[in-house]
Design a protein around this motif. Sequence first.
Motif, PDB file in Angstrom:
ATOM      1  N   ALA A   1      -3.473   9.326   8.702  1.00  0.00           N
ATOM      2  CA  ALA A   1      -4.754   8.754   8.124  1.00  0.00           C
ATOM      3  C   ALA A   1      -4.524   7.943   6.836  1.00  0.00           C
ATOM      4  N   LYS A   2      -3.968   8.753   5.923  1.00  0.00           N
ATOM      5  CA  LYS A   2      -3.746   8.304   4.409  1.00  0.00           C
ATOM      6  C   LYS A   2      -2.923   7.045   4.665  1.00  0.00           C
TER       7      LYS A   2
ATOM      8  N   VAL B   1     -11.230  10.982   6.659  1.00  0.00           N
ATOM      9  CA  VAL B   1     -12.149  12.162   6.235  1.00  0.00           C
ATOM     10  C   VAL B   1     -12.184  13.167   7.568  1.00  0.00           C
ATOM     11  N   GLU B   2     -12.151  12.650   8.727  1.00  0.00           N
ATOM     12  CA  GLU B   2     -12.174  13.418   9.762  1.00  0.00           C
ATOM     13  C   GLU B   2     -10.894  14.190  10.030  1.00  0.00           C
ATOM     14  N   ALA B   3      -9.908  13.766   9.669  1.00  0.00           N
ATOM     15  CA  ALA B   3      -8.564  14.361   9.617  1.00  0.00           C
ATOM     16  C   ALA B   3      -8.437  15.308   8.770  1.00  0.00           C
TER      17      ALA B   3
ATOM     18  N   ALA C   1      -2.563   4.942   7.315  1.00  0.00           N
ATOM     19  CA  ALA C   1      -3.471   3.786   7.880  1.00  0.00           C
ATOM     20  C   ALA C   1      -4.513   3.074   6.974  1.00  0.00           C
ATOM     21  N   LEU C   2      -5.076   3.913   5.925  1.00  0.00           N
ATOM     22  CA  LEU C   2      -5.983   3.573   4.981  1.00  0.00           C
ATOM     23  C   LEU C   2      -5.203   2.566   4.028  1.00  0.00           C
ATOM     24  N   ALA C   3      -3.956   3.044   3.673  1.00  0.00           N
ATOM     25  CA  ALA C   3      -3.252   2.350   2.595  1.00  0.00           C
ATOM     26  C   ALA C   3      -2.740   0.935   3.256  1.00  0.00           C
ATOM     27  N   ALA C   4      -2.550   0.920   4.434  1.00  0.00           N
ATOM     28  CA  ALA C   4      -2.218  -0.516   5.179  1.00  0.00           C
ATOM     29  C   ALA C   4      -3.291  -1.308   5.271  1.00  0.00           C
TER      30      ALA C   4
END
Length: 408
Positions: free
Chosen positions: A182-183, A135-137, A185-188
């Motif tokens: 960021a996406k 969200v920040e990114a 990292a979230l998927a990982a």
Amino acid sequence: MSLQRSNSRQRIVIAIVVVLVLAAAAFFLLRKPDTKADAGPAPAKAGAPAAGTQQRPTLTVTVAAPEEAELTIQLPANGNIAAWQEASVGSEASGLRLADVRVNVGDRVKKGQVLATFAPESVNADVAQAKAALVEAQATAADAAGTAKRARTLDATGALSQQQINQYVTAEQTAKARVEAAKAALAAQQVRMGNTRVLAPDDGVISARSATVGSVVQAGTELFRLIRQGRLEWRAEVIASELGRIAIGTPAVVTGASGAQARGTVRSVAPTVDPQTRNALIYVDLPSLQGADATPASLKPGMFASGVFELGKSRAVTVPQQSIVPRDGFNNVMVLQPDQRVRQTKIEIGRRVGDRVEVTTPLPADAKVVVQGAGFLNDGDLVRVVDAPGAGAAPAAPAATAPPAKSN
């Protein structure tokens, strides 16, 4: 004095005479008669038939003629039963505590079924952090995109230098890249969340379990072993000279130590021969552990089993198993002769089917072998033949009708 001496001599003479008379009487009483002078014709020897009489049969028996039958050509072999494929089910998560184990050894599982779960608290926190970073990114990227758009509109007016405009455009692209990072990292983290559940990779049976509730395992640690689809195979060892007789699809019958049997087919033949034993492996597919035609439960992976490959059929001469008499390390049959005597004949036997046995030694075309009572006969015995039970006559017990003649 002389009178006493005379009486004494008389007593001695009388005693001597009496002794002689008694000895003579005993001699005449105990003397055997002269058989040559008094005896008539010599009596018949014991066991020999009297003149004008017929010898009695030794035993009452049943006979049967050898029959032709179509028997399966079999090639015996030995080998081990093993799993067709055994999958190793491990952990893809690292540093997580095992919270629940839902299956045990021997359980049948379906593809995608949950086998165990890890504690998800730390992974949930990492997922939340990754979502916040995304969200920040995205917010930073939106701001950078707006700034770059305004800078492009001022490019024609000359209010901003080209260097400043390029800086704003670069910041926009950098912000977009951070959004993609960021996406990812979230998927990982979401993948880690999925890895908190250990799933079955295929249908099958759990063959081993090392998972323990409360343990903290690393990625790659094996937790379960799974027999894929519950399929087993028999790895038979066959000598090199017999390999040419076996083809893919050849049926086989496998027999375990308990006597349980399973039918299978040859899946493949090993391309090499063991240089030590000179044997090759034949892989025979067995039915799965589930279903109507399942492999018996007593046949398990790791078990030694014998079996036969069914290579076809051929004609053979067979006799009842009861007619075969093992003696002196050889197999024999009692063949009935025209004079109702039997002749002991040595034979070689082959395949067995039911209560009949193949005889590979040629027998006369009209031969009849003794069935009931064969084990009680000797070569040359005279027998009496009756119909076999169920052939229209009452069954006869294999008891001797007369004691066998003794040879002197």
